[in-house]
Design a protein around this motif. Structure first.
Motif, PDB file in Angstrom:
ATOM      1  N   GLU A  62       0.819  -1.209   0.000  1.00  0.00           N
ATOM      2  CA  GLU A  62       0.000   0.000   0.000  1.00  0.00           C
ATOM      3  C   GLU A  62       0.855   1.262   0.000  1.00  0.00           C
ATOM      4  N   GLN A  63       1.933   1.273   0.786  1.00  0.00           N
ATOM      5  CA  GLN A  63       2.770   2.468   0.830  1.00  0.00           C
ATOM      6  C   GLN A  63       3.515   2.664  -0.488  1.00  0.00           C
ATOM      7  N   VAL A  64       4.025   1.581  -1.068  1.00  0.00           N
ATOM      8  CA  VAL A  64       4.711   1.685  -2.357  1.00  0.00           C
ATOM      9  C   VAL A  64       3.741   2.187  -3.424  1.00  0.00           C
ATOM     10  N   ALA A  65       2.523   1.667  -3.433  1.00  0.00           N
ATOM     11  CA  ALA A  65       1.524   2.114  -4.406  1.00  0.00           C
ATOM     12  C   ALA A  65       1.194   3.588  -4.208  1.00  0.00           C
ATOM     13  N   ALA A  66       1.125   4.029  -2.968  1.00  0.00           N
ATOM     14  CA  ALA A  66       0.841   5.440  -2.688  1.00  0.00           C
ATOM     15  C   ALA A  66       1.963   6.326  -3.201  1.00  0.00           C
ATOM     16  N   TRP A  67       3.219   5.921  -2.983  1.00  0.00           N
ATOM     17  CA  TRP A  67       4.356   6.688  -3.500  1.00  0.00           C
ATOM     18  C   TRP A  67       4.325   6.744  -5.022  1.00  0.00           C
ATOM     19  N   GLU A  68       4.058   5.603  -5.648  1.00  0.00           N
ATOM     20  CA  GLU A  68       4.049   5.545  -7.106  1.00  0.00           C
ATOM     21  C   GLU A  68       2.999   6.478  -7.703  1.00  0.00           C
ATOM     22  N   ASN A  69       1.854   6.552  -7.064  1.00  0.00           N
ATOM     23  CA  ASN A  69       0.735   7.317  -7.603  1.00  0.00           C
ATOM     24  C   ASN A  69       0.596   8.707  -6.979  1.00  0.00           C
ATOM     25  N   ASP A  70       1.630   9.100  -6.215  1.00  0.00           N
ATOM     26  CA  ASP A  70       1.664  10.437  -5.611  1.00  0.00           C
ATOM     27  C   ASP A  70       0.373  10.739  -4.858  1.00  0.00           C
ATOM     28  N   THR A  71      -0.002   9.802  -3.989  1.00  0.00           N
ATOM     29  CA  THR A  71      -1.223   9.969  -3.214  1.00  0.00           C
ATOM     30  C   THR A  71      -1.012   9.376  -1.829  1.00  0.00           C
ATOM     31  N   THR A  72      -2.078   9.255  -1.077  1.00  0.00           N
ATOM     32  CA  THR A  72      -2.000   8.639   0.249  1.00  0.00           C
ATOM     33  C   THR A  72      -2.564   7.228   0.192  1.00  0.00           C
ATOM     34  N   GLN A 128      14.057  11.363  -2.502  1.00  0.00           N
ATOM     35  CA  GLN A 128      13.841  11.478  -3.931  1.00  0.00           C
ATOM     36  C   GLN A 128      12.873  10.432  -4.463  1.00  0.00           C
ATOM     37  N   LEU A 129      12.565   9.411  -3.674  1.00  0.00           N
ATOM     38  CA  LEU A 129      11.743   8.312  -4.158  1.00  0.00           C
ATOM     39  C   LEU A 129      10.365   8.762  -4.625  1.00  0.00           C
ATOM     40  N   ALA A 130       9.679   9.533  -3.819  1.00  0.00           N
ATOM     41  CA  ALA A 130       8.328   9.965  -4.189  1.00  0.00           C
ATOM     42  C   ALA A 130       8.349  10.822  -5.447  1.00  0.00           C
ATOM     43  N   ALA A 131       9.386  11.654  -5.583  1.00  0.00           N
ATOM     44  CA  ALA A 131       9.490  12.497  -6.765  1.00  0.00           C
ATOM     45  C   ALA A 131       9.732  11.654  -8.010  1.00  0.00           C
ATOM     46  N   GLU A 132      10.556  10.611  -7.888  1.00  0.00           N
ATOM     47  CA  GLU A 132      10.837   9.741  -9.015  1.00  0.00           C
ATOM     48  C   GLU A 132       9.594   8.989  -9.459  1.00  0.00           C
ATOM     49  N   ALA A 133       8.734   8.682  -8.508  1.00  0.00           N
ATOM     50  CA  ALA A 133       7.579   7.853  -8.815  1.00  0.00           C
ATOM     51  C   ALA A 133       6.645   8.504  -9.820  1.00  0.00           C
ATOM     52  N   ASP A 134       6.505   9.832  -9.772  1.00  0.00           N
ATOM     53  CA  ASP A 134       5.574  10.485 -10.681  1.00  0.00           C
ATOM     54  C   ASP A 134       6.269  11.409 -11.672  1.00  0.00           C
TER      55      ASP A 134
END
Length: 212
Positions: A62-72, A128-134
């Motif tokens: 769930e957390q990885v999916a949230a980071w990937e999709n720039d959401t909670t 940088q992970l969250a920024a890379e995701a989107d």
């Protein structure tokens, strides 16, 4: 008679099938670079590095999916959650387990980290992970066995098998109705072709899962 307290290390050893007292063998450079190639593995490692004790696999997904999709986590759609869950379950967590980075009880969805997680996270730029995701990028990236980019469309194995099933069904119905003359393609040959197509597809997916 006094009751001896349960040994926590022994309990973890029984749960995950490992010995928590054994010496941890350092990862080779090749293994380190390979494990860090995939963005989902990096995100999973970053999340696990912040946790203590046994971690639920679903929480990681769930957390990885949230980071990937720039959401909670609370705002995730079911398809976003499921896509990441399948990739972690089938490919990434088993690979980390094979390399001794984590102890993964797949049947129960439980994860226990090892010191390798912290070691690998030294090479990850966590902020940088969250920024890379989107972020849009044209650089080639490693893809999961469950998905592969195809232009603006993200290939899904589930969509592929659904399409293959539909095509196979239509072909068999057409043969049964005489729309495909038996003199050209016998119905038995069509059945063999359908079975072969599914077998080759499953083999291809398995190979991609091993490479990822």
């Amino acid at each position: 008679m006094s009751t001896q307290p349960q040994n926590t290390d022994a309990a973890l050893s029984s749960e995950f099938g490992g010995d928590p007292t054994e010496t941890v063998t350092p990862l080779s450079k090749d293994n380190t670079f390979h494990l860090l190639q995939n963005e989902r593995r990096r995100m999973a490692l970053a999340y696990l590095n912040e946790q203590t004790g046994t971690v639920e696999m679903r929480d990681v997904a769930e957390q990885v999916a949230a980071w990937e999709n720039d959401t909670t986590v609370q705002q995730l759609h079911s398809d976003e959650r499921q896509r990441v869950y399948i990739a972690l379950y089938q490919t990434h967590l088993p690979k980390l387990d094979d390399e001794g980075v984590i102890e993964y009880n797949q049947s129960r969805g439980l994860i226990e980290t090892t010191p390798h997680v912290a070691d690998l996270c030294e090479y990850i730029d966590i902020p940088q992970l969250a920024a890379e995701a989107d972020a849009d990028t044209t650089a080639p990236v490693e893809t999961d066995s469950s998905t592969a980019p195809l232009g603006d469309y993200e290939f899904e194995w589930s969509d592929y098998y659904l399409g293959l099933s539909g095509l196979s069904t239509l072909t068999l119905l057409a043969s049964s109705a005489g729309l495909i003359p038996a003199s050209i393609i016998p119905q038995f040959a069509i059945v063999v072709l359908v079975v072969t197509a599914f077998a080759l597809s499953a083999a291809g997916q398995a190979v991609m899962a091993r490479i990822a």
